[in-house]
Design a protein around this motif. Structure first.
Motif, PDB file in Angstrom:
ATOM      1  N   ILE A 191      87.481  87.952 -25.926  1.00  0.00           N
ATOM      2  CA  ILE A 191      87.487  89.381 -25.614  1.00  0.00           C
ATOM      3  C   ILE A 191      86.033  89.825 -25.658  1.00  0.00           C
ATOM      4  O   ILE A 191      85.453  89.973 -26.730  1.00  0.00           O
ATOM      5  CB  ILE A 191      88.339  90.180 -26.620  1.00  0.00           C
ATOM      6  N   THR A 192      85.444  90.012 -24.507  1.00  0.00           N
ATOM      7  CA  THR A 192      84.000  90.270 -24.427  1.00  0.00           C
ATOM      8  C   THR A 192      83.626  91.729 -24.624  1.00  0.00           C
ATOM      9  O   THR A 192      82.448  92.044 -24.737  1.00  0.00           O
ATOM     10  CB  THR A 192      83.453  89.785 -23.072  1.00  0.00           C
ATOM     11  N   THR A 193      84.600  92.623 -24.698  1.00  0.00           N
ATOM     12  CA  THR A 193      84.286  94.043 -24.847  1.00  0.00           C
ATOM     13  C   THR A 193      84.107  94.463 -26.303  1.00  0.00           C
ATOM     14  O   THR A 193      83.757  95.604 -26.567  1.00  0.00           O
ATOM     15  CB  THR A 193      85.386  94.915 -24.204  1.00  0.00           C
ATOM     16  N   LEU A 194      84.342  93.566 -27.251  1.00  0.00           N
ATOM     17  CA  LEU A 194      84.151  93.869 -28.670  1.00  0.00           C
ATOM     18  C   LEU A 194      82.865  93.235 -29.176  1.00  0.00           C
ATOM     19  O   LEU A 194      82.641  92.042 -28.971  1.00  0.00           O
ATOM     20  CB  LEU A 194      85.321  93.326 -29.496  1.00  0.00           C
ATOM     21  N   ASN A 195      82.042  94.022 -29.860  1.00  0.00           N
ATOM     22  CA  ASN A 195      80.824  93.485 -30.463  1.00  0.00           C
ATOM     23  C   ASN A 195      81.000  93.206 -31.951  1.00  0.00           C
ATOM     24  O   ASN A 195      80.183  92.540 -32.557  1.00  0.00           O
ATOM     25  CB  ASN A 195      79.659  94.459 -30.266  1.00  0.00           C
ATOM     26  N   LEU A 219      94.355  92.141 -37.574  1.00  0.00           N
ATOM     27  CA  LEU A 219      94.923  92.321 -36.239  1.00  0.00           C
ATOM     28  C   LEU A 219      96.419  92.549 -36.363  1.00  0.00           C
ATOM     29  O   LEU A 219      97.115  91.778 -37.022  1.00  0.00           O
ATOM     30  CB  LEU A 219      94.647  91.066 -35.397  1.00  0.00           C
ATOM     31  N   GLY A 220      96.893  93.625 -35.761  1.00  0.00           N
ATOM     32  CA  GLY A 220      98.326  93.901 -35.727  1.00  0.00           C
ATOM     33  C   GLY A 220      98.818  93.685 -34.309  1.00  0.00           C
ATOM     34  O   GLY A 220      98.435  94.409 -33.399  1.00  0.00           O
ATOM     35  N   CYS A 221      99.639  92.660 -34.117  1.00  0.00           N
ATOM     36  CA  CYS A 221     100.170  92.337 -32.792  1.00  0.00           C
ATOM     37  C   CYS A 221     101.627  92.760 -32.726  1.00  0.00           C
ATOM     38  O   CYS A 221     102.458  92.233 -33.462  1.00  0.00           O
ATOM     39  CB  CYS A 221     100.058  90.839 -32.528  1.00  0.00           C
ATOM     40  N   PHE A 222     101.902  93.687 -31.858  1.00  0.00           N
ATOM     41  CA  PHE A 222     103.254  94.209 -31.711  1.00  0.00           C
ATOM     42  C   PHE A 222     103.810  93.754 -30.370  1.00  0.00           C
ATOM     43  O   PHE A 222     103.159  93.015 -29.638  1.00  0.00           O
ATOM     44  CB  PHE A 222     103.224  95.729 -31.856  1.00  0.00           C
ATOM     45  N   TYR A 223     104.994  94.177 -30.023  1.00  0.00           N
ATOM     46  CA  TYR A 223     105.639  93.695 -28.795  1.00  0.00           C
ATOM     47  C   TYR A 223     104.808  93.972 -27.545  1.00  0.00           C
ATOM     48  O   TYR A 223     104.692  93.122 -26.681  1.00  0.00           O
ATOM     49  CB  TYR A 223     107.031  94.312 -28.656  1.00  0.00           C
ATOM     50  N   ASP A 224     104.210  95.145 -27.453  1.00  0.00           N
ATOM     51  CA  ASP A 224     103.505  95.492 -26.224  1.00  0.00           C
ATOM     52  C   ASP A 224     102.171  96.201 -26.448  1.00  0.00           C
ATOM     53  O   ASP A 224     101.625  96.818 -25.548  1.00  0.00           O
ATOM     54  CB  ASP A 224     104.401  96.328 -25.318  1.00  0.00           C
ATOM     55  N   HIS A 225     101.644  96.148 -27.658  1.00  0.00           N
ATOM     56  CA  HIS A 225     100.327  96.712 -27.935  1.00  0.00           C
ATOM     57  C   HIS A 225      99.728  96.040 -29.167  1.00  0.00           C
ATOM     58  O   HIS A 225     100.420  95.356 -29.905  1.00  0.00           O
ATOM     59  CB  HIS A 225     100.403  98.232 -28.118  1.00  0.00           C
ATOM     60  N   VAL A 226      98.411  96.247 -29.331  1.00  0.00           N
ATOM     61  CA  VAL A 226      97.666  95.586 -30.408  1.00  0.00           C
ATOM     62  C   VAL A 226      96.759  96.614 -31.080  1.00  0.00           C
ATOM     63  O   VAL A 226      96.204  97.494 -30.419  1.00  0.00           O
ATOM     64  CB  VAL A 226      96.821  94.422 -29.850  1.00  0.00           C
ATOM     65  N   VAL A 227      96.593  96.486 -32.391  1.00  0.00           N
ATOM     66  CA  VAL A 227      95.663  97.305 -33.166  1.00  0.00           C
ATOM     67  C   VAL A 227      94.752  96.349 -33.926  1.00  0.00           C
ATOM     68  O   VAL A 227      95.234  95.401 -34.552  1.00  0.00           O
ATOM     69  CB  VAL A 227      96.407  98.226 -34.159  1.00  0.00           C
ATOM     70  N   ALA A 228      93.449  96.585 -33.858  1.00  0.00           N
ATOM     71  CA  ALA A 228      92.487  95.709 -34.534  1.00  0.00           C
ATOM     72  C   ALA A 228      91.542  96.532 -35.400  1.00  0.00           C
ATOM     73  O   ALA A 228      91.061  97.590 -34.985  1.00  0.00           O
ATOM     74  CB  ALA A 228      91.673  94.922 -33.512  1.00  0.00           C
ATOM     75  N   LEU A 229      91.276  96.033 -36.609  1.00  0.00           N
ATOM     76  CA  LEU A 229      90.281  96.611 -37.502  1.00  0.00           C
ATOM     77  C   LEU A 229      89.104  95.646 -37.557  1.00  0.00           C
ATOM     78  O   LEU A 229      89.301  94.445 -37.758  1.00  0.00           O
ATOM     79  CB  LEU A 229      90.866  96.810 -38.908  1.00  0.00           C
ATOM     80  N   THR A 230      87.890  96.175 -37.385  1.00  0.00           N
ATOM     81  CA  THR A 230      86.705  95.309 -37.382  1.00  0.00           C
ATOM     82  C   THR A 230      85.974  95.356 -38.711  1.00  0.00           C
ATOM     83  O   THR A 230      86.235  96.217 -39.556  1.00  0.00           O
ATOM     84  CB  THR A 230      85.724  95.716 -36.262  1.00  0.00           C
TER      85      THR A 230
END
Length: 81
Positions: free
Chosen positions: A24-28, A34-45
């Motif tokens: 994933i090149t858009t994250l620095n 990482l929370g992976c759900f059925y159709d969306h994702v939430v990430a804490l850096t």
């Protein structure tokens, strides 16, 4: 790589399946949770930033426009530090 319906892989692509691993090149920042759900994702850096992507018809990724996100988007209201 894998199932990319609703943009769940965060690769800025609309392909249904991705057969080869990609960065994933858009994250620095470095993802620590990482929370992976059925159709969306939430990430804490490691910088305390929260990013979301995927389906958004019920505001799953915290944007009121109900537009699907195919790449990680910063959620400023959820900044932790």
């Amino acid at each position: 790589f894998g199932y990319n319906d609703e943009g769940c892989l965060g690769l800025s692509k609309t392909d249904y399946s991705i057969l080869v691993p990609e960065m994933i090149t858009t994250l620095n920042d470095f993802i620590v949770t990482l929370g992976c759900f059925y159709d969306h994702v939430v990430a804490l850096t490691d910088a305390g930033r929260v990013y979301t992507w995927g389906r958004n018809d019920y505001y799953q990724v915290a944007f009121e426009d109900r537009v699907r996100r195919y790449a990680p988007f910063f959620v400023s209201s959820w900044q932790t530090s």
